[in-house]
Motif scaffolding. Structure first.
Motif, PDB file in Angstrom:
ATOM      1  N   LEU A   1      58.915 -61.425 -42.160  1.00 39.78           N
ATOM      2  CA  LEU A   1      59.535 -61.929 -43.376  1.00 39.78           C
ATOM      3  C   LEU A   1      60.790 -61.130 -43.720  1.00 39.78           C
ATOM      4  N   ASP A   2      61.782 -61.810 -44.284  1.00 43.89           N
ATOM      5  CA  ASP A   2      62.947 -61.113 -44.807  1.00 43.89           C
ATOM      6  C   ASP A   2      62.528 -60.246 -45.991  1.00 43.89           C
ATOM      7  N   ASP A   3      63.188 -59.120 -46.166  1.00 42.83           N
ATOM      8  CA  ASP A   3      62.862 -58.234 -47.274  1.00 42.83           C
ATOM      9  C   ASP A   3      63.037 -58.927 -48.620  1.00 42.83           C
ATOM     10  N   SER A   4      63.940 -59.897 -48.680  1.00 37.76           N
ATOM     11  CA  SER A   4      64.197 -60.611 -49.931  1.00 37.76           C
ATOM     12  C   SER A   4      62.993 -61.422 -50.390  1.00 37.76           C
TER      13      SER A   4
ATOM     14  N   GLY B   1      55.279 -72.005 -52.238  1.00 35.94           N
ATOM     15  CA  GLY B   1      56.626 -72.011 -51.683  1.00 35.94           C
ATOM     16  C   GLY B   1      57.196 -70.642 -51.386  1.00 35.94           C
ATOM     17  N   GLN B   2      56.533 -69.582 -51.843  1.00 36.99           N
ATOM     18  CA  GLN B   2      57.011 -68.235 -51.559  1.00 36.99           C
ATOM     19  C   GLN B   2      56.585 -67.829 -50.149  1.00 36.99           C
ATOM     20  N   PRO B   3      57.470 -67.187 -49.376  1.00 39.34           N
ATOM     21  CA  PRO B   3      57.120 -66.807 -48.003  1.00 39.34           C
ATOM     22  C   PRO B   3      55.880 -65.929 -47.912  1.00 39.34           C
ATOM     23  N   THR B   4      55.698 -65.012 -48.868  1.00 39.38           N
ATOM     24  CA  THR B   4      54.506 -64.166 -48.801  1.00 39.38           C
ATOM     25  C   THR B   4      53.244 -64.977 -49.087  1.00 39.38           C
ATOM     26  N   ARG B   5      53.334 -65.953 -49.968  1.00 43.04           N
ATOM     27  CA  ARG B   5      52.186 -66.837 -50.217  1.00 43.04           C
ATOM     28  C   ARG B   5      51.875 -67.653 -48.961  1.00 43.04           C
ATOM     29  N   ASP B   6      52.922 -68.130 -48.267  1.00 44.27           N
ATOM     30  CA  ASP B   6      52.702 -68.859 -47.014  1.00 44.27           C
ATOM     31  C   ASP B   6      52.015 -67.970 -45.981  1.00 44.27           C
TER      32      ASP B   6
END
Length: 286
Positions: free
Chosen positions: A225-228, A251-256
């Motif tokens: 994942l990107d740090d952002s 929709g958040q990358p960490t949630r995905d």
């Protein structure tokens, strides 16, 4: 968050090979061993464990360091309390022989205890096998546990050992050659290994995931994942994908990434005979 009472967990202990540790359990169904990051079993580690439990699984948390349920955030105990607790949690790890810190090509002795714990939980809980999650300091433990045929799904969340001080340490993970050979044999058959990291995390260099790709092939699924994508309210730089830096919103990358972990356990442990998607199909899980 405040300290977690863990009232929905049972407390016990498990002894093997001269070592004994407290163990917390909750839920029913096949077992998943959840190994906490430093400083220990925090409320956010417990929140993740409950998400796994709510799939219809038994979560098993070995209490290896720290104070279970304590919130390390300064909002809970003040900065002085946070710093003092961090020192108390980390100090024993520097001297305990159960853990390796800088050594390359070595499995921590605690893994033998963890494999025995997984074997006990498989016998007690049933199902096609067992899952395991390691985080940061314990990240590589989940991989070394996979030398045992009972472990069907291993999640390495920001695996940080050995500390990436030298080039050789950046290009490996804390596992002995014999254990790695066993995991490689299994990766051609019934094992999926999921790795999670933030791309800018210096504790988990990209070379470590490249090493895992070379060793495990398609059985290793990397989520980078990107740090952002990290929760900006966390105290430290992007690191803890499933806990401190999780943004638990659709929709958040960490949630995905969290959903991908849950889908791995659902497919490998709850499908009949563990007949779920393999590593290639896991790449397609949103």
């Amino acid at each position: 968050m405040a300290d977690d009472s863990m009232s929905d967990f049972t407390r016990g202990s498990f002894a093997h090979g001269g070592a004994s540790h407290r163990v917390f359990r909750s839920g029913t169904g096949p077992a998943v061993i959840v190994m906490a990051e430093i400083p220990g079993i925090t409320p956010k580690v417990l929140a993740f464990a409950r998400r796994v439990r709510d799939l219809g699984l038994t979560v098993v948390l070995p209490d290896l360091f720290g104070t279970a349920g304590r919130d390390p955030d300064p909002a809970a105990h003040g900065w002085s309390g946070t710093i003092a607790y961090g020192v108390r949690a980390m100090a024993p790890l520097c001297v305990r022989r159960e853990f390796t810190k800088l050594a390359t090509g070595k499995t921590s002795p605690i893994v033998s205890w963890l494999r025995a714990l997984a074997a006990r939980e498989h016998a007690a809980c049933g199902g096609p096998g067992v899952g395991a999650v390691g985080m940061c300091f314990t990240g590589g433990f989940a991989l070394a546990m996979a030398a045992d045929d009972r472990l069907l799904a291993a999640v390495l969340s920001q695996p940080s050992m050995p500390l990436p001080v030298t080039r050789a340490q950046r290009r490996t993970i804390d596992i002995a050659p014999a254990d790695l050979a066993a995991v490689k044999r299994r990766s051609a058959d019934d094992l999926t290994v999921l790795g999670l990291r933030f791309r800018g995390d210096r504790l988990v260099p990209g070379e470590r995931f490249a090493f895992l790709r070379r060793q495990l092939g398609d059985a290793f699924v990397a989520v980078e994942l990107d740090d952002s994508a990290a929760n900006p309210d966390a105290l430290l730089r992007p690191h803890s994908v499933l806990t401190e830096h999780l943004i638990d919103e659709p929709g958040q990358p960490t949630r995905d990434a969290l959903e991908q972990v849950l889908e791995l356990f659902r497919s490998r442990l709850l499908q009949p005979d563990g007949d779920g998607p393999g590593a290639e199909e896991m790449d397609q899980v949103p």
